[in-house]
Scaffold this motif. Structure first.
Motif, short mmCIF file in Angstrom:
data_model
loop_
_atom_site.label_atom_id
_atom_site.label_comp_id
_atom_site.label_asym_id
_atom_site.label_seq_id
_atom_site.Cartn_x
_atom_site.Cartn_y
_atom_site.Cartn_z
N GLU A 1 34.47 41.01 45.29
CA GLU A 1 35.83 41.52 45.00
C GLU A 1 35.74 42.85 44.27
N ARG A 2 36.80 43.66 44.45
CA ARG A 2 36.83 45.01 43.90
C ARG A 2 37.81 45.08 42.73
N PRO A 3 37.31 45.12 41.50
CA PRO A 3 38.18 45.08 40.32
C PRO A 3 39.19 46.23 40.26
N LEU A 4 38.83 47.42 40.70
CA LEU A 4 39.78 48.54 40.62
C LEU A 4 40.93 48.34 41.60
N HIS A 5 40.67 47.70 42.72
CA HIS A 5 41.74 47.36 43.66
C HIS A 5 42.72 46.38 43.02
N LEU A 6 42.18 45.40 42.28
CA LEU A 6 43.04 44.45 41.57
C LEU A 6 43.90 45.18 40.54
N ARG A 7 43.25 46.11 39.81
CA ARG A 7 43.97 46.87 38.78
C ARG A 7 45.10 47.69 39.39
N LEU A 8 44.85 48.31 40.53
CA LEU A 8 45.87 49.14 41.17
C LEU A 8 47.02 48.29 41.67
N CYS A 9 46.72 47.16 42.31
CA CYS A 9 47.78 46.31 42.86
C CYS A 9 48.64 45.69 41.76
N ALA A 10 48.01 45.32 40.64
CA ALA A 10 48.75 44.66 39.56
C ALA A 10 49.46 45.65 38.65
N GLY A 11 49.00 46.91 38.62
CA GLY A 11 49.56 47.88 37.70
C GLY A 11 48.79 47.87 36.39
N SER B 1 34.69 53.06 41.02
CA SER B 1 35.32 53.41 42.29
C SER B 1 36.02 52.19 42.87
N SER B 2 36.92 52.46 43.80
CA SER B 2 37.59 51.35 44.49
C SER B 2 36.60 50.54 45.32
N ARG B 3 35.42 51.07 45.56
CA ARG B 3 34.40 50.37 46.34
C ARG B 3 33.43 49.58 45.45
N THR B 4 33.56 49.70 44.13
CA THR B 4 32.67 48.99 43.21
C THR B 4 33.00 47.50 43.21
N ARG B 5 31.98 46.68 43.39
CA ARG B 5 32.17 45.23 43.45
C ARG B 5 32.05 44.60 42.06
N ALA B 6 32.55 43.36 41.97
CA ALA B 6 32.54 42.65 40.68
C ALA B 6 31.12 42.48 40.14
N ARG B 7 30.16 42.18 41.01
CA ARG B 7 28.79 42.00 40.57
C ARG B 7 28.23 43.29 39.99
N GLU B 8 28.59 44.44 40.56
CA GLU B 8 28.13 45.73 40.05
C GLU B 8 28.76 46.02 38.69
N VAL B 9 30.01 45.59 38.49
CA VAL B 9 30.68 45.78 37.20
C VAL B 9 29.95 44.99 36.12
N ILE B 10 29.58 43.75 36.43
CA ILE B 10 28.85 42.92 35.45
C ILE B 10 27.54 43.58 35.07
N GLY C 1 39.40 58.70 51.15
CA GLY C 1 40.32 57.57 51.15
C GLY C 1 40.08 56.59 50.02
N SER C 2 38.96 56.71 49.32
CA SER C 2 38.71 55.86 48.16
C SER C 2 39.41 56.44 46.95
N TYR C 3 39.34 55.74 45.83
CA TYR C 3 39.93 56.23 44.59
C TYR C 3 39.09 55.74 43.42
N THR C 4 39.18 56.46 42.32
CA THR C 4 38.43 56.12 41.12
C THR C 4 39.38 55.94 39.95
N GLY C 5 38.94 55.23 38.95
CA GLY C 5 39.77 54.98 37.78
C GLY C 5 39.03 54.15 36.76
N PHE C 6 39.73 53.78 35.71
CA PHE C 6 39.15 53.01 34.61
C PHE C 6 39.63 51.56 34.65
N ILE C 7 38.71 50.67 34.31
CA ILE C 7 39.08 49.27 34.06
C ILE C 7 38.62 48.93 32.65
N LYS C 8 39.33 48.03 32.01
CA LYS C 8 38.96 47.53 30.69
C LYS C 8 38.55 46.08 30.84
#
Length: 228
Positions: A151-161, A105-114, A49-56
């Motif tokens: 917060e989950r950055p990939l979730h933000l990316r998916l919702c915003a497009g 991943s969609s489960r990756t948190r903002a702190r982990e991204v930093i 049920g999770s998803y993966t992708g790229f963020i810039k």
């Protein structure tokens, strides 16, 4: 609210992170997202049920970052051991247009991204010195919002497009006021002073060269001018 023009207009902020999506809605949004991009930075659904992708993430840092010094080869006289004592660091300014793609991943948190971004550039500064921000443009204004650690950055990316104008991610210092120089170590402060001195010398050199060129052109003009 500060004077930074990117902090304006928070009254109409779209809260992408609060959009809860059902599994079917996630599947549909992933399909719509992938249909809009012209690269191989697709999102993919997982069986759990999770998803993966790229963020810039764009870097908008106003202070230098610290990295470990280059490793020097040890001589036989040293017995293959490195010298002990104070840990040295090298500080430098990241270019203003620095950006990095991360596969998360969609489960990756903002702190982990930093933390992942700092590891990519081997930055040894405390991750708490930095924060991830959501940036958007609407009606000619720029909106900036600080993400919480969970917060989950990939979730933000998916919702915003995929549009960077609708939403982009920015790494900045985790401060809004004056720089607290007491929070830095003595080696870091020495490095900052050295960087400022080099920048000052370079600016002085550029100004001297500019005036020298102007002076030469004036002399050439005077030499080519016929009296009367």
């Amino acid at each position: 609210m500060g004077t930074d023009p990117e902090d304006s207009g928070n009254d109409e902020q779209v809260e992408w992170g609060k959009q809860e999506l059902s599994p079917s809605e996630i599947e549909q949004k992933v399909k719509e997202y992938n249909a809009q991009i012209n690269s191989n930075l697709f999102m993919a659904l997982n069986k759990d049920g999770s998803y993966t992708g790229f963020i810039k993430v764009q870097f908008k840092l106003v202070r230098p970052v610290s990295v470990p010094p280059p490793r020097k080869a040890t001589s036989p006289q040293d017995g293959g051991r490195r010298p002990t004592g104070m840990k040295r660091r090298t500080s430098f300014y990241l270019p203003k247009d620095t950006a990095k793609h991360l596969h998360i991943s969609s489960r990756t948190r903002a702190r982990e991204v930093i933390e992942a971004l700092l590891n990519k550039f081997t930055v040894v500064d405390n991750p708490r010195k930095f924060a991830l921000f959501e940036r958007s443009e609407r009606h000619g204004q720029v909106y900036l919002r600080k993400l919480s650690d969970d917060e989950r950055p990939l979730h933000l990316r998916l919702c915003a497009g995929p549009s960077e104008k609708i939403l982009s991610l920015v790494l900045k210092e985790n401060e809004t006021g004056e720089v607290n120089w007491d929070a830095f170590t003595v080696p870091e402060l020495h490095n900052f002073l050295c960087i400022l001195q080099r920048e000052e010398e370079e600016h002085v050199k550029q100004i001297v060269q500019r005036y020298a060129r102007a002076r030469d052109k004036m002399r050439e003009a005077l030499a080519s001018t016929t009296p009367g």
